[in-house]
Design an enzyme around this catalytic site. Structure first.
Site, PDB file in Angstrom:
ATOM      1  N   GLU A  34       0.975  -1.183   0.103  1.00 55.21           N
ATOM      2  CA  GLU A  34      -0.010   0.097   0.227  1.00 55.21           C
ATOM      3  C   GLU A  34       0.909   1.259  -0.101  1.00 55.21           C
ATOM      4  O   GLU A  34       0.538   2.238  -0.655  1.00 55.21           O
ATOM      5  CB  GLU A  34      -0.996   0.015   1.335  1.00 55.21           C
ATOM      6  CG  GLU A  34      -1.976  -1.189   1.189  1.00 55.21           C
ATOM      7  CD  GLU A  34      -2.836  -1.363   2.182  1.00 55.21           C
ATOM      8  OE1 GLU A  34      -2.695  -0.994   3.383  1.00 55.21           O
ATOM      9  OE2 GLU A  34      -3.745  -1.997   2.216  1.00 55.21           O
ATOM     10  N   ASP A  38      -1.353  -7.822  19.488  1.00 53.30           N
ATOM     11  CA  ASP A  38      -0.038  -8.329  18.860  1.00 53.30           C
ATOM     12  C   ASP A  38       1.002  -8.641  19.950  1.00 53.30           C
ATOM     13  O   ASP A  38       1.883  -9.259  19.570  1.00 53.30           O
ATOM     14  CB  ASP A  38       0.527  -6.760  18.267  1.00 53.30           C
ATOM     15  CG  ASP A  38      -0.076  -6.426  16.811  1.00 53.30           C
ATOM     16  OD1 ASP A  38      -1.155  -7.163  16.548  1.00 53.30           O
ATOM     17  OD2 ASP A  38       0.337  -5.610  16.197  1.00 53.30           O
TER      18      ASP A  38
END
Lengths: 442, 442
Positions: B175, B305
């Site tokens: 991206e 995470d």
């Protein structure tokens, strides 16, 4: 670049420099516009960036975008470090190196900077409110301050954290004081559970005996009443004498414990003025002829806040945007006249009046210096005028949406603080760390 | 605060911590949410802030605003410096002092940080792309870079300035590479008169033999083709070995002159993981039971995470937002069950699939890990999903307007750079100053 066109170098992309560049953009000249920032700032709304109402992108516009379709306008991101008028050259610091740039005509439009009248301690311990960067610093300070106030157990510390002093009874000072008060009481208060029942103080200090010096009596009085009506304390006839250990000392004997001193008074010509090599007029401004040429320098013009020109009443034109814009238009015209060997015109100012906003539905306006308007009508006029004069459709749209949102939702949209809390302390706050104790834990 | 309610301290206001707090907000617990920033970041769009497409306020949301109506949720702006599990306490650095905060239950949701795999030189000379701050740094670097490139006379310097290397073939890398290329070619190019005819290079480097590791073959291939189609160079099977004097050395022998190395690969558990006092699992993550309790610590949970939990296939759940969100929901439920003496449940992941956008009308999506979609449809799905999952109506509206504007006007709305050009140079750029000569004047 077409070598046959004369080269016009413009220092500063504020209202003065920008309008000169715009008016010369389709003329047979090569323009180099120089600014320290890659954007033009719509300064009248900078205080709203400081008080979380608008974001920086709302009030700033990239210079390159403005001239995207004008191939004769080039832009250089850098800081002018010297003017060598007899060699028709300037030096520019850009990307860490110094370049020499030559010109056929120079336009000095470097604007003004905050005047601390030699009080270094105030310069160090207070917040200026002129630039986008100033606004971001204040915003970060305020939001960090509220976070501290929320958790402190020391009543004295709490009092100092929740007291804010704004100096200057002009439009910027009034607007900032009102916006500060509303930031907390309208938008943020309910989110701070521990401190929401505490009283927050915003104190506006003005040396003269009234706010808004140049306005008629009724509007001056109204501004004061409207400010006091929302909760701002107005102190007139007092100056800030000094600041030490988080205490601001006023000339009337008052001592105010605070971590926040916003200096919204006093401007002087940008320090670039001293480099031009002419004797400066009052306020460190460059004296210009009515044609906008710098006195004694044929090929150098000055415009806006940095230029000193007296009107028919013998008083210098004020350091305001409409003056800069109208001077810029004349300057562009006169520069072309000089090029074509025509006679240059003299500056004539058309004063559309002045206005200042105070808060939700509160403002004062002196339209064409003739009609006095207060309250909702003045407020709507203020909003409309500022929307219209903003640059670019997207910025207008964004400001309109943010204003509507803030008004309807009793919110402030721009509350993102970058940088760790540790980075954001003022010197005053750091100095106080040893003397002020905060309870550990919560 | 009600002293009878157990106290839950949550470290981190990312997707994990935030969703735990949200689900506990109306339960009989007292919550203290701690974060280093006063905002929650919508990380999937951070790369658009870096590439001028969105502003920071679009992708961040003030934590206090989220919990404005939840009186049992308190917020503390600060950085956790230690966890003392046997005393049920943590230490927090806030406003320059260290406080001790006690808890009944602790939720560690401090997320992840960029993993440079021990290569300090890369850490120093490259840009990370995980936080809002990272994004602002990259944006400032890019815009300053273009300003330099516009005026340089040295062809070698120009080449280095206009070559950008992105490392990492995951969604973020792809991206970012696409957005970087379009930033210049779609939006900015025509504004830079001197360099607009130059070729700009964006090189995406991935160590593996394909982009988007976990995706099916066809989508991996499509992502590569779509990137190359817009102009990004894709280098597979090569790693960055080092960087010196503005040259990036790849393991396949390539040497790339560049001022811009964006490190969009490799994450590890935030350094806070080491403070919890348990032996860490792979990637410096905290091993948790399927109930989300930290192994061996009854009153400490970890989520997102920073937590390490293996799925039925024996592989650790990926460090992705949907995992964090689903874990957070279970954690909140289990914490209440533990409080009520009920049996806790085990984590089960429902995978909705994955997607990555590449540029205007270009994307890949693997819906429910079943349907493979590419091009316009995938792009629209990506836009829609991100709009929906953004927090708050105003942010959705603002992102929608900015996207529409950028798409229709071939523009990028967020191009205001604060800080002087001198402040913005990377170490690499500073180092090169002595070796690279630029022509004076222009």
């Amino acid at each position: 670049m077409d070598k046959q066109n004369p080269r016009v170098v413009i220092i500063g992309a504020g209202f003065g420099g920008l309008f000169v560049a715009k008016d010369l953009a389709n003329k047979p000249v090569d323009i180099l516009l120089i600014d320290r920032n890659n954007f033009h700032t719509f300064t009248p709304l900078v205080y709203q960036v400081a008080t979380c109402g608008l974001d920086i992108d709302d009030v700033a516009y990239p210079v390159r975008k403005i001239f995207a379709r004008n191939d004769n306008v080039n832009f250089l991101l850098g800081e002018v470090t010297d003017v060598i008028a007899d060699r028709k050259a300037i030096t520019v610091k850009t990307n860490g190196e110094t370049r020499i740039v030559t010109y056929d005509y120079l336009v000095v439009a470097a604007g003004s900077e905050t005047n601390y009248f030699g009080k270094d301690v105030i310069k160090q311990r207070s917040f200026g409110l002129k630039t986008a960067e100033d606004a971001i610093k204040i915003r970060r300070h305020l939001l960090t301050l509220f976070e501290r106030a929320e958790w402190t157990k020391d009543p004295k510390e709490l009092e100092a954290l929740t007291t804010m002093v704004v100096v200057g009874g002009g439009a910027t000072g009034i607007e900032t004081a009102g916006a500060l008060y509303e930031l907390f009481y309208v938008a943020l208060r309910h989110e701070y559970r521990h401190m929401r029942d505490n009283h927050i103080r915003v104190i506006l200090v003005e040396m003269a005996d009234s706010l808004l010096g140049p306005y008629p009596d009724r509007l001056r009085q109204s501004a004061k009443e409207q400010l006091e009506d929302i909760g701002v304390e107005v102190v007139l006839g007092a100056a800030v004498e000094g600041i030490e250990n988080n205490v601001v000392y006023l000339s009337d004997g008052q001592e105010i414990s605070t971590h926040t001193l916003i200096w919204a008074t006093g401007v002087k010509g940008a320090s670039l003025a001293e480099m031009v090599g002419v004797e400066l007029a009052r306020g460190a401004r460059i004296p210009v002829e009515p044609t906008m040429q710098v006195k004694g320098l044929d090929t150098v013009y000055a415009v806006g806040d940095i230029a000193y020109l007296e009107g028919p009443d013998g008083k210098a034109y004020p350091q305001q945007i409409p003056v800069a814009q109208q001077q810029a238009k004349l300057l562009a015209k006169n520069l072309m006249r000089q090029l074509n060997g025509e006679k240059e015109e003299s500056f004539q100012y058309f004063d559309k009046g002045m206005m200042a906003t105070i808060g939700r539905q509160r403002a004062v306006a002196w339209v064409f210096n003739r009609y006095q308007v207060t309250g909702v009508i003045a407020w709507l006029a203020w909003l409309g005028l500022h929307l219209i004069t903003l640059m670019g459709f997207r910025n207008r749209l964004s400001v309109f949406i943010n204003w509507t949102w803030n008004y309807l939702m009793f919110d402030r949209v721009a509350r993102i603080v970058l940088g760790r809390p540790e980075d954001t302390e003022t010197e005053a706050a750091q100095q106080s760390k040893n003397t002020l104790s905060q309870a550990a834990g919560d």
